[in-house]
Design a protein around this motif. Structure first.
Motif, PDB file in Angstrom:
ATOM      1  N   THR A 115       0.860  -1.185   0.000  1.00 12.34           N
ATOM      2  CA  THR A 115       0.000   0.000   0.000  1.00 12.34           C
ATOM      3  C   THR A 115       0.893   1.230   0.000  1.00 12.34           C
ATOM      4  O   THR A 115       1.958   1.229   0.636  1.00 12.34           O
ATOM      5  CB  THR A 115      -0.871   0.019   1.270  1.00 12.34           C
ATOM      6  N   TYR A 116       0.459   2.296  -0.716  1.00 17.76           N
ATOM      7  CA  TYR A 116       1.283   3.505  -0.814  1.00 17.76           C
ATOM      8  C   TYR A 116       1.667   4.000   0.578  1.00 17.76           C
ATOM      9  O   TYR A 116       0.826   4.200   1.440  1.00 17.76           O
ATOM     10  CB  TYR A 116       0.544   4.617  -1.569  1.00 17.76           C
ATOM     11  N   GLN A 117       2.968   4.201   0.764  1.00 17.84           N
ATOM     12  CA  GLN A 117       3.471   4.692   2.045  1.00 17.84           C
ATOM     13  C   GLN A 117       4.540   5.732   1.769  1.00 17.84           C
ATOM     14  O   GLN A 117       5.596   5.409   1.206  1.00 17.84           O
ATOM     15  CB  GLN A 117       4.136   3.542   2.789  1.00 17.84           C
ATOM     16  N   HIS A 118       4.293   6.944   2.190  1.00 18.33           N
ATOM     17  CA  HIS A 118       5.207   8.044   1.908  1.00 18.33           C
ATOM     18  C   HIS A 118       6.635   7.747   2.362  1.00 18.33           C
ATOM     19  O   HIS A 118       7.604   8.089   1.693  1.00 18.33           O
ATOM     20  CB  HIS A 118       4.678   9.311   2.597  1.00 18.33           C
ATOM     21  N   GLU A 162      -0.589  -0.823 -11.796  1.00 19.87           N
ATOM     22  CA  GLU A 162      -1.313  -0.210 -10.683  1.00 19.87           C
ATOM     23  C   GLU A 162      -1.827  -1.271  -9.734  1.00 19.87           C
ATOM     24  O   GLU A 162      -2.019  -2.436 -10.100  1.00 19.87           O
ATOM     25  CB  GLU A 162      -2.496   0.633 -11.190  1.00 19.87           C
ATOM     26  N   ASN A 163      -2.037  -0.838  -8.489  1.00 19.85           N
ATOM     27  CA  ASN A 163      -2.773  -1.681  -7.556  1.00 19.85           C
ATOM     28  C   ASN A 163      -3.812  -0.770  -6.913  1.00 19.85           C
ATOM     29  O   ASN A 163      -4.111   0.305  -7.442  1.00 19.85           O
ATOM     30  CB  ASN A 163      -1.841  -2.392  -6.556  1.00 19.85           C
ATOM     31  N   LYS A 164      -4.349  -1.170  -5.770  1.00 26.78           N
ATOM     32  CA  LYS A 164      -5.460  -0.431  -5.174  1.00 26.78           C
ATOM     33  C   LYS A 164      -5.058   0.981  -4.719  1.00 26.78           C
ATOM     34  O   LYS A 164      -5.894   1.895  -4.700  1.00 26.78           O
ATOM     35  CB  LYS A 164      -6.002  -1.221  -3.975  1.00 26.78           C
ATOM     36  N   SER A 165      -3.792   1.177  -4.331  1.00 21.14           N
ATOM     37  CA  SER A 165      -3.415   2.457  -3.719  1.00 21.14           C
ATOM     38  C   SER A 165      -2.438   3.304  -4.530  1.00 21.14           C
ATOM     39  O   SER A 165      -2.214   4.459  -4.198  1.00 21.14           O
ATOM     40  CB  SER A 165      -2.794   2.205  -2.342  1.00 21.14           C
ATOM     41  N   MET A 166      -1.844   2.758  -5.575  1.00 24.40           N
ATOM     42  CA  MET A 166      -0.879   3.559  -6.327  1.00 24.40           C
ATOM     43  C   MET A 166      -0.710   3.122  -7.782  1.00 24.40           C
ATOM     44  O   MET A 166      -1.047   2.005  -8.161  1.00 24.40           O
ATOM     45  CB  MET A 166       0.491   3.532  -5.630  1.00 24.40           C
ATOM     46  N   LYS A 187      -2.817   7.071  -5.394  1.00 22.62           N
ATOM     47  CA  LYS A 187      -4.131   7.232  -6.030  1.00 22.62           C
ATOM     48  C   LYS A 187      -4.995   8.116  -5.138  1.00 22.62           C
ATOM     49  O   LYS A 187      -5.441   7.689  -4.083  1.00 22.62           O
ATOM     50  CB  LYS A 187      -4.815   5.863  -6.175  1.00 22.62           C
ATOM     51  N   ASN A 188      -5.254   9.357  -5.592  1.00 23.41           N
ATOM     52  CA  ASN A 188      -6.239  10.165  -4.854  1.00 23.41           C
ATOM     53  C   ASN A 188      -7.012  11.080  -5.785  1.00 23.41           C
ATOM     54  O   ASN A 188      -7.534  12.090  -5.372  1.00 23.41           O
ATOM     55  CB  ASN A 188      -5.574  10.936  -3.694  1.00 23.41           C
ATOM     56  N   GLY A 189      -7.067  10.700  -7.043  1.00 19.43           N
ATOM     57  CA  GLY A 189      -7.892  11.467  -7.968  1.00 19.43           C
ATOM     58  C   GLY A 189      -7.143  12.536  -8.737  1.00 19.43           C
ATOM     59  O   GLY A 189      -7.691  13.146  -9.650  1.00 19.43           O
TER      60      GLY A 189
END
Lengths: 111, 104
Positions: free
Chosen positions: B24-27, B89-93, B63-65
């Motif tokens: 999952t996307y992690q800064h 791509e996956n669910k978050s990025m 992914k945030n639009g």
């Protein structure tokens, strides 16, 4: 005849690219309908200016424009080349509504 | 022989899956992820032993639009040089990897 070795001048390329970005999207707001032609213009314009310098290089110019909405963006690149003659530079530009990242890669042409 | 570059899309896909598939996307981790992807990819390509210089680039975006547009222009030898781009791509990025091969 004296052999002149070339090395990539990344400051010169950087300035060239900054001017291109400013002239194309400076002062504009992110517009989904136009961003397609903006990125294309930026890379074509930058490439033309670089080639005009007449140096013995092949070039790759890459640009990304992202809307400012809080999303995280990270870019990385890795190159397998001749480190004495080849080089790259990356320009990061932003205004109120968008980020623009342009990378130039220059690969020396064999003499 | 630029037709050989079609195999490089496979190399890029495998490298991305290995580095971030299922994450999952992690800064705090995206820095090392993008580095892993390009290094891994470049390593696989150089192992192929072909007479090319390579440039591999990677973009990872949460992914945030937000809208993202990229473009590339190249000045090279059309008969020998080439590139390929993989969009993953996956669910978050999103992850976009480009490989450029320039014949020596």
């Amino acid at each position: 005849m004296e052999f002149q070795s070339v090395s990539f001048n990344s400051d010169e390329a950087s300035n060239c690219v900054k001017e291109c970005i400013e002239s194309i999207i400076g002062g504009l707001d992110y517009n989904q309908n136009k961003v397609n032609q903006w990125t294309a213009s930026i890379v074509e314009h930058s490439l033309t200016q670089l080639v005009k310098q007449g140096k013995p290089y092949k070039y790759i110019v890459n640009s990304a424009i992202m809307q400012k909405s809080g999303a995280g963006l990270h870019t990385a690149n890795s190159c397998y080349w001749d480190t004495t003659t080849d080089g790259s530079c990356t320009v990061r530009w932003e205004n109120r509504t968008m980020y623009c990242v342009v990378s130039v890669f220059a690969v020396a042409v064999g003499l | 022989d630029i037709s050989a570059l079609s195999g490089d899309a496979g190399v890029a896909n495998i490298s991305v899956d290995a580095a971030i598939g299922g994450s999952t996307y992690q800064h705090s981790r995206v820095n090392q992820w993008s580095s892993s992807v390009v290094e891994n990819c470049l390593g696989q390509l150089t192992k192929l032993g072909k007479p090319f210089k390579y440039i591999v680039t990677c973009i990872i975006m949460q992914k945030n639009g937000a809208g993202l547009q990229t473009a590339t222009s190249c000045f090279w030898d059309n008969t020998t040089d080439g590139s390929c781009t993989v969009r993953w791509e996956n669910k978050s990025m999103y992850c976009i990897v480009s490989v450029f091969g320039l014949a020596i």
